[in-house]
Scaffold this motif. Sequence first.
Motif, short mmCIF file in Angstrom:
data_model
loop_
_atom_site.label_atom_id
_atom_site.label_comp_id
_atom_site.label_asym_id
_atom_site.label_seq_id
_atom_site.Cartn_x
_atom_site.Cartn_y
_atom_site.Cartn_z
N LEU A 613 2.93 -14.27 -3.86
CA LEU A 613 2.57 -14.71 -5.20
C LEU A 613 1.26 -14.08 -5.66
CD1 LEU A 613 3.62 -16.62 -7.43
CD2 LEU A 613 2.14 -18.39 -6.49
N LYS A 614 0.32 -13.92 -4.73
CA LYS A 614 -0.95 -13.25 -5.06
C LYS A 614 -0.69 -11.79 -5.46
CE LYS A 614 -5.47 -12.48 -5.09
NZ LYS A 614 -5.48 -11.02 -5.25
N GLU A 615 0.19 -11.10 -4.74
CA GLU A 615 0.53 -9.72 -5.09
C GLU A 615 1.16 -9.65 -6.47
OE1 GLU A 615 2.57 -7.27 -2.12
OE2 GLU A 615 2.11 -8.81 -0.64
N LEU A 616 2.07 -10.59 -6.77
CA LEU A 616 2.71 -10.61 -8.08
C LEU A 616 1.69 -10.89 -9.18
CD1 LEU A 616 5.30 -10.52 -9.76
CD2 LEU A 616 5.55 -12.97 -9.36
N LEU A 637 7.43 -1.55 -11.26
CA LEU A 637 7.39 -2.61 -10.26
C LEU A 637 8.18 -2.20 -9.02
CD1 LEU A 637 6.81 -5.48 -9.25
CD2 LEU A 637 8.81 -6.24 -10.54
N LYS A 638 9.38 -1.65 -9.23
CA LYS A 638 10.21 -1.26 -8.08
C LYS A 638 9.53 -0.17 -7.25
CE LYS A 638 14.67 -2.55 -10.13
NZ LYS A 638 15.98 -2.08 -10.64
N ASN A 639 8.90 0.78 -7.93
CA ASN A 639 8.18 1.84 -7.21
C ASN A 639 7.02 1.27 -6.41
OD1 ASN A 639 9.89 3.80 -8.23
ND2 ASN A 639 8.54 4.35 -9.93
N LYS A 640 6.31 0.33 -7.00
CA LYS A 640 5.16 -0.27 -6.31
C LYS A 640 5.61 -1.03 -5.07
CE LYS A 640 0.94 -2.92 -7.22
NZ LYS A 640 0.08 -1.79 -6.83
N LEU A 641 6.73 -1.74 -5.18
CA LEU A 641 7.25 -2.49 -4.04
C LEU A 641 7.74 -1.54 -2.95
CD1 LEU A 641 9.21 -5.40 -5.78
CD2 LEU A 641 6.93 -5.46 -4.76
N THR A 642 8.31 -0.42 -3.34
CA THR A 642 8.81 0.56 -2.36
C THR A 642 7.66 1.22 -1.59
OG1 THR A 642 10.71 1.03 -3.77
CG2 THR A 642 10.20 2.63 -2.04
N CYS A 643 6.57 1.48 -2.32
CA CYS A 643 5.43 2.19 -1.71
C CYS A 643 4.50 1.27 -0.93
CB CYS A 643 4.63 2.91 -2.78
SG CYS A 643 5.57 4.21 -3.63
N SER A 644 4.52 -0.02 -1.22
CA SER A 644 3.56 -0.94 -0.58
C SER A 644 3.92 -1.23 0.86
CB SER A 644 3.50 -2.25 -1.37
OG SER A 644 4.75 -2.89 -1.37
#
Length: 644
Positions: A613-616, A637-644
């Motif tokens: 939730l903090k990340e979001l 958002l999808k790219n950020k989640l893939t790279c994180s």
Amino acid sequence: MLTNRQYEILDKVIKAKSFVSIAELANEFERSERTIQYDIEYIEFMKESLHLQIQRSKSNGIKIDCEDLSAIQQMNKATFPEVHFTKSERHLQILLHLFEAKAPVNSRMLSALVNVSRRTIVDDLKDVTEWLQEQMLTLQYVKNKGFVINGDEVSYRKAYGLITQEYVKSTNELVRKTLFEDEDMQWMRQIVLNTLEDKQYPLFQIAIDGLVIHLLIAIQRVKKHFTIEPPVEALTALMETDAFQIAQAIQVEVERHYDIDFPTSETMFIALHLLGAKKLKVGNDHVGTEELKILIHQFMERMSASLGIDLIKDTKLLNNLYLHLAPALNRLTYRFVQQNPIKQDIYAQYMEITEVITDNIWIFEELYHVDFTDDEIAYLTLHVASAIERLTQHKGRKIKIVLLCGSGIGTSQLLKERLRKIYPEFDILDAYSLYQIDESKLKQRYVDYVITTVPIELEAIKCVEVTPFLDEKDREKLNHIINKERERIAHHLTRKGLQLKQVMKPEYMATIQQKMSRNEAITEVMRPLEQAGMINAQFKKEIINKLDEFGAYMVISPHIALLHGSTEHALNGVGMTLFYFEQGVYFDHERFDPVKLMIGLATDEPQKHLTALKELSDILLDDTLRGQLLHGDLTGLKNKLTCS
């Protein structure tokens, strides 16, 4: 519930019979426009229950009509919910009270202590008696007086030590690790209880618990030389009170036992705590008591929405916050800062909670004209963190049931005894007749099932019909309940601090082009989690019911809603969905409608989702990413989640 200022705003706008501007209201009530906007937003939340028709205009302000004023006139007092204890918590409180009482304790006293019927106390005393017998002690009834614990001194001290250890376990984990040993807690309780009894200054058990923790923290402050000179005006006024005399008596005992010198500032802190605790018991002896209680409710609604955890039903948290805030606001008025010796530890361990409190604390700051320091934020964080720990414990304890019988006490006693012997997995909270059942109260006590001998259906709590004799078919039904719980525990995720990419999977994100109602949209947002087996069908119904009851509090910012239910209907793990609604969804939130971005959250354990939730939250604070999402572009958002 509305605050006094919110009532006055409502009264003024209704009587105006035309639009009133936000600037005019801010000027008249000497508050910022942000505060007035919040007040109006909360009035909008209550519009159905208050029978209001509200119109908004960006240029003209707000207009409110009310055909029936009776609902407004009746809603004139805040009522804090009573604290509810589980069966094991009741046993702990009863045993502590019996061990520490200097005179026999009757069932009426115990009933008031743990807030259950005297019939339930009779059953609790059976369990207490069994436990005492295991410790080589007996529970004796003194005619016309009450119960006392008897036994040799060695057994008595050993058993009291065991109970005190259980009491210590009920405190916040960080507090236990950093502030005291078990013996400190035991000594401090004795000092407080003996002084309160000698001075005839009775307090609720929850207030005593708070005072004990307060004193243990105070000792750490003194040892670290965190002392300041108290304001003369405040000290002079306090010295005239009974609370200050009692604080001095406690100070003497603490100094004697710990061989330290308590400064006047710490004595003043104790007195302020005692005064705040007294106001909790006598709710109408202070002009600001009800106002503060209402603000705490509203504060916790905002905290619940931001954290995605239903804290508003934690009665201990609400009462503990009042006990803390009543003296804290008094201190802060005089800029009398109470330093927190474990502040750094709190900020490190509960970063997400401290940030949410910091974002919402202005509710108190603007009304009381005070500034909350980092130290004060840390104290509030401890209370909220403790509440989250309690919610986590709720998920791992016994299955909570109540009995419902239509043919009298004898039937309920027969059923209760059979259940106790066959099913130790059940925590039997109480027994009711058909006309006594109240689902809202059962929800407050976290009841999982109603075991009933008569046909009945409740909205959110499952009812299982059985015979008083528990035949084979009945046992099959109950065995199914227990096996289901065992499966939940077997598949329960023990991993903490899940990352956003672990809980918000690509298949949980989508764009919806067609127009939908609020309830249709909620169903759509929660569908992936239900299909994944993370929630049951009641989860989305609970969200809808809460929005109907409390208003659009899950709309957390312009065009964004965070939808969440309790852990009660979350089955397995943590999941988050994110849906973009091209045509917008209307929640009756006149400032932030239409909602374009809806986030669904489900967690089977309150602390698991906080990292995600903090990340979001960080993503939504990023202007670029938020702008993309609010225009239906999920690529960033999808790219950020893939790279994180």
